[in-house]
Design a protein around this motif. Structure first.
Motif, short mmCIF file in Angstrom:
data_model
loop_
_atom_site.label_atom_id
_atom_site.label_comp_id
_atom_site.label_asym_id
_atom_site.label_seq_id
_atom_site.Cartn_x
_atom_site.Cartn_y
_atom_site.Cartn_z
N ALA A 186 -8.48 -32.45 -48.66
CA ALA A 186 -9.04 -31.86 -47.44
C ALA A 186 -8.36 -30.55 -47.05
O ALA A 186 -9.02 -29.52 -46.87
CB ALA A 186 -8.96 -32.86 -46.29
N SER A 187 -7.03 -30.58 -46.95
CA SER A 187 -6.38 -29.37 -46.42
C SER A 187 -6.44 -28.22 -47.42
O SER A 187 -6.39 -27.05 -47.02
CB SER A 187 -4.94 -29.66 -45.98
OG SER A 187 -4.05 -29.60 -47.07
N ALA A 188 -6.56 -28.52 -48.71
CA ALA A 188 -6.73 -27.43 -49.68
C ALA A 188 -8.02 -26.68 -49.39
O ALA A 188 -8.07 -25.45 -49.46
CB ALA A 188 -6.74 -27.99 -51.10
N ALA A 189 -9.06 -27.43 -49.07
CA ALA A 189 -10.33 -26.78 -48.72
C ALA A 189 -10.23 -26.09 -47.36
O ALA A 189 -10.64 -24.93 -47.21
CB ALA A 189 -11.45 -27.82 -48.71
N ASN A 190 -9.66 -26.79 -46.38
CA ASN A 190 -9.59 -26.21 -45.03
C ASN A 190 -8.77 -24.93 -45.00
O ASN A 190 -9.08 -24.00 -44.25
CB ASN A 190 -8.97 -27.23 -44.05
CG ASN A 190 -9.88 -28.42 -43.82
OD1 ASN A 190 -11.09 -28.37 -44.06
ND2 ASN A 190 -9.31 -29.53 -43.38
N ARG A 191 -7.71 -24.89 -45.81
CA ARG A 191 -6.86 -23.70 -45.82
C ARG A 191 -7.35 -22.66 -46.83
O ARG A 191 -6.73 -21.62 -47.00
CB ARG A 191 -5.42 -24.08 -46.18
CG ARG A 191 -4.71 -24.95 -45.15
CD ARG A 191 -3.25 -25.16 -45.56
NE ARG A 191 -2.56 -26.20 -44.81
CZ ARG A 191 -1.91 -26.00 -43.65
NH1 ARG A 191 -1.89 -24.80 -43.11
NH2 ARG A 191 -1.29 -27.01 -43.06
N GLY A 192 -8.41 -22.97 -47.56
CA GLY A 192 -8.95 -22.02 -48.53
C GLY A 192 -7.97 -21.68 -49.63
O GLY A 192 -7.78 -20.51 -50.00
#
Lengths: 643, 643
Positions: A179-185
């Protein structure tokens, strides 16, 4: 994951691709895909060499991933980029590639799984080319994120390529990390799934099917593509397309591969899905015949590849294989455990077994065969497994839960505690415990499990030293234990050097005197410790020092009064196949100093005082001073006034 | 999750809905949705009563979920079905519903978070109506699977309804648990997400956005639907439709709710996304004014509902609130820790902070404010957080990682070990440790963390007793520690009862003498233990027994020679705010018996000998014999010949 069984009888002569030949292939003036194919085959030959020489290692996954690893290192990685494998047990493949690139000393080819050599799983401290320690599954994307965030903070701009297994994706941490990999781009990250469809010894689809992987990962906001991971002509362009298509998102490539790719009989052609038949090349060394056939097939293909490029065949060089020796009359605790569990289940219908993709290694094949409706394969999902078992226990069953000790005691640590607070009984069987086998390295050497589980309320911790005692542990755990039980099981077949005692049942807090002696008392548990302690006592006897040796299978609840009476004032030396902190020796020290027992003059602790070394079993025990000589020396040195 | 701060000054008089009135609402002859709405509002009034009386509890999530819980219990659940909440901190809502249904004694309404009452999180042993222990997040689907598999094996056919949070879905175990439920076709399971969009104190989207939840869960093979979870007219039909639509698959309902639903000022209207403003009603008790306003609003609406049904208003009964007391001059370790971390970061640019959705509770607000680019919010994803920190450390940073001790020491236990084997430094700060606050219950009482982390190679474990010592711990960890450090932090503001010593720096393995005395030496760490030990010494002094009290902030590496010299032959009593196994007392016993120190006559251990009780702080310490009187009694009883 790591099978504890090594195929017996290594080949007499092995052959490797020498450094100049590797250099020639690396710099072939040819189409990059042709070059990478030839380079990968040369590395395959050296992987076979390393693993045959070491006597163990993971051929299947090293071969499925080696085309990817070769392509990345030859064509993709730039200064500042990072590559690592999240699963880690493909390390021989990585080592072969790094050696071929001149980034690791060529001599290391002879030192896979040897002291001071190349560890069974990657290790940053001993192998500087390694990016991060892996071997425990599911951490890769999280680590990739940490690298990218640190790089961004420092103004660096490297990319991170991380290889994962497909069975590995059963671990919750993989999904937790998306999730956070996507959220943080975090577009710097490219994950590549070595999608060989076999985990350990069985089809992924049979163990715990991944479903539509592409759809799942895309739903988490990642860009996903697919390619043939054993064909650089597919992999190369697919990686480029994926990179272009998602400049601001993390990326995942599903690289379809074959386990054992490049050796026809090691590929799973014809392995029936849903069956009992095991894939045979997940771990362990090839037999002499397998080695010869596999090498011939790769060499022949490599020669054809080179011929097509107008190049001479590769000249392999021969090297002597070290002679291996197998114990003559070993105790095999895992089969004994597994048979006992299946047997006890006949008269205890509430007993069920849960496994986390290690049914071969944890001795569960007989149970599955005799009680198929009471066997639950959970996949590489230890947290999920334990919480399921907890609910089953609340619903009236007696679940026995299985994994390697290093994973079982840690990954679901909070889930086990949660279960213990419910006052139910679950049996936790942790195999592959202690320093040996020494080959897999510290991710698999479970020397922290007693500490990690030591304060579970109501839990008993037991470690048998013999097949007989393993059976007693199972019977006690199922029939008598008031609460949960951890059974700590050395996996490697092990010669005791003494006749194991055969009491009818376990006596809580107490053990068996293996040898008498009035100068000191050596206390320990399990076949490794007790064989070495017994041999140490024999060595000391030659010097006139007589030591009692006590087999104490209770790791936590120790009957201090009983032990003090046995010792009769002699100093007590505890030997732990575990870190010095939190092991059995702390329990003994505590029982002797805080219970109302006869005065004890001194307690000494011998155990693991640093991150375990990787090497042969003998090398590792010696390096940590836990072989017979080491124990004898410590007994003499520590107790000079008394002994 | 659990804030450690309780709003001061409870209301003088509280009002509750009496049992006959609850019975009237439950059996209202009305449309089921109307009945459920009125029933839920009555339960809301009793939730407020319970939490105001207890002085702490989770209003926000109890209110967001209570319409779902009411509907299930009134209209859906049949004999043989199971319902439980995976997040668990909505327990007051569940209790209010079970009391209203007559399934828990009405008197328990007065005993939330009290000894022998209703624990802060669900507990099967003390509350038989509870299905499974929860409070630690992410285990719900796994447990539902275990129940279904056990039921199937026994030929039972019950359904399982499990409520989850939305922030909770950041936990990897949730995703880990989805696959096999789909693969095995566990259609008996219906998960309901209390989708209130706020986790602890912040918007889920700001902490770690879930993305397209429906798409994600559907990709895992589950049937997914969506409804208004605070409106039974939406929820009821939606559940029926979902059930019909997927007779052979597990099901998940996204129930859109409002945190604090039913009290306008507790709903997050106008709470700006992405801001620093906290949602104020996640945990803690309402102020007298908030209590009065909230009760009035619910009562008014309930009266209108009943009027519309031709029914009389509900008659509430008043009950006296117990008087609370706050410490006059407490040590507040969390703010001290947080300020110190932010301060040290000024001169140490490599220091970064990672948090798992507890930035308020772990004191990180100042750090985030002063160093926003070095603060990483990871969400409820401890494994992911630790592995990210491990990579950051390899990349040259000094990460400090935060959560409650009970979660931080266990959930990412293997990830922490993996980091330690890399030889890097990460600082682990675990808050909410020990028996108090006693209200949240055993899922949050971290009394096993020293054992779980005790054998991490190279790790130092520290517990400060004062704000000053907390600062010293931060400084030592960042500037001097050679390896990783665990800082164990009592969260609840605590009165020491003595002037805390103020050394300039920590001295490894050693501590401070708080009080002298030759009859016995009491050793411990942290404000709770030392305040009680000091008071115990004062009590004993009145009886002519003089005890030394030693503040020893080192939990593992103890300088045995120093301690033995201090003791000068007097017996040593170790007091642990931790289970008896694996805590500081084992380290002390080991240091005194296995190192070359002056002979010590006896070591006694006082600590937690069973799963911790839930209650007020005083109740819990007394129940476990860890209050001043208990310690004094134990010292006298255990050392009769000497004292």
């Amino acid at each position: 994951m790591e099978a504890s069984v090594t195929r017996a009888g290594g080949p007499a002569a092995l052959r490797r691709v020498p450094l100049p030949e590797l250099e020639r292939l690396r710099t072939l003036d040819a189409d990059p895909a042709e070059r990478a194919g030839a380079f990968a085959d040369a590395c395959r030959l050296n992987v076979l060499y390393m693993i045959a020489r070491a006597g163990s290692g993971h051929i299947g996954t090293s071969f499925s991933s080696i085309d990817v690893v070769s392509w990345l290192h030859l064509e993709v990685l730039r200064e500042g980029d990072r590559y690592f494998s999240s699963k880690g047990h493909d390390a021989p493949g990585l080592y072969a590639v790094l050696i071929a690139l001149g980034r690791l000393p060529f001599e290391k080819l002879d030192r896979l799984r040897r002291l001071g050599g190349l560890p069974g799983h990657p290790d940053v401290l001993t192998t500087p080319e390694v990016v991060t320690n892996t071997g425990s599954l599911g951490m890769g994307i999280s680590k990739a994120k940490g690298f990218v965030l640190a790089d961004r903070l420092a103004g660096r701009s490297g990319r991170v390529f991380v290889l994962t297994g497909d069975g590995e994706l059963q671990e919750g941490q993989f999904w937790e990390s998306l999730a956070s990999a996507a959220n943080r781009g975090l577009h710097e990250i490219t994950a590549i799934v070595d999608h060989n469809r076999i985990q350990s010894d069985f089809w992924v689809a049979d163990v715990s099917d991944l479903g539509d992987l592409q759809r799942k990962v895309e739903a988490f906001g990642w860009a996903v593509a697919r390619c043939d991971g054993n064909d650089p002509r597919s992999l190369g362009p697919a990686l480029e397309d994926l990179d272009r298509s998602a400049p601001d998102r993390p990326k995942l490539m599903i690289a379809d591969t074959l386990k054992g790719a490049g050796v026809s009989f090691m590929e799973p052609h014809g392995l029936p899905p849903g069956g009992d038949e095991l894939y045979a090349y997940h771990s362990g060394a090839p037999s002499p015949d397998e080695y010869a056939r596999a090498t011939a097939e790769i060499e022949e293909r490599l020669t054809r590849r080179l011929e097509a490029l107008g190049e001479a065949p590769v000249a392999l060089e021969a090297a002597e294989a070290p002679a291996g020796s197998a114990p003559a009359n070993p105790q095999k605790l895992m089969p004994a455990y597994g048979e006992a569990l299946a047997e006890v289940a006949e008269s205890e219908p509430r007993l069920v077994a849960l496994d986390a993709d290690l049914m071969l290694d944890t001795g569960l094949i007989p149970f599955r065969k005799r009680h198929p409706d009471r066997f639950f394969e959970c996949g590489i999902a230890e947290q999920d497994m334990v919480s399921q078992a907890a609910a089953m226990a609340l619903a009236g069953l007696v679940p026995a839960v299985h994994s390697f000790g290093c994973f079982l005691s840690t990954r679901p640590n909070e889930q086990i505690y949660n279960q213990c607070t419910e006052g139910t009984k679950v049996i936790y069987a942790g195999s592959l415990v202690g320093l040996v086998p020494g080959g897999p390295g510290h991710s698999h050497q479970s020397v922290r499990d007693i500490s990690a589980l030591g304060a579970m309320p109501g839990m008993s911790l037991l470690e048998p030293c013999s097949e007989h005692e393993a059976r007693l542990c199972v019977e006690w755990a199922v029939r008598e234990a008031p609460g949960s039980v951890y059974i700590r099981l050395v996996s490697v077949p092990w010669e005791l050097g003494f006749e194991p005692p055969a009491p009818e049942r376990l006596s809580p807090g107490r053990g068996q005197v293996l040898r008498t002696g009035a100068d000191a008392v050596i206390v320990g548990a399990g076949p490794v410790v007790l064989s070495q302690a017994f041999a140490a006592a024999e060595l000391l006897a030659e010097r006139g020092v007589e030591c009692m040796v006590v087999d104490l299978p209770w790791l936590r609840d120790v009957d201090g009064a009983w032990l003090a009476e046995l010792a009769a004032g002699a100093p007590i030396v505890c030997v732990d196949n575990h870190y010095l902190t939190g092991g059995q020796s702390d329990a003994v020290a505590s029982a002797l100093t805080t219970q109302d027992v006869a005065p004890v003059s001194l307690v000494r602790k011998i155990g693991v005082d640093r991150v375990p070394e990787c090497g042969t079993n003998d090398e590792v025990l010696r390096a940590h001073g836990l072989d017979a000589e080491g124990i004898a020396e410590r007994v003499v040195a520590e107790l000079p006034a008394r002994v």
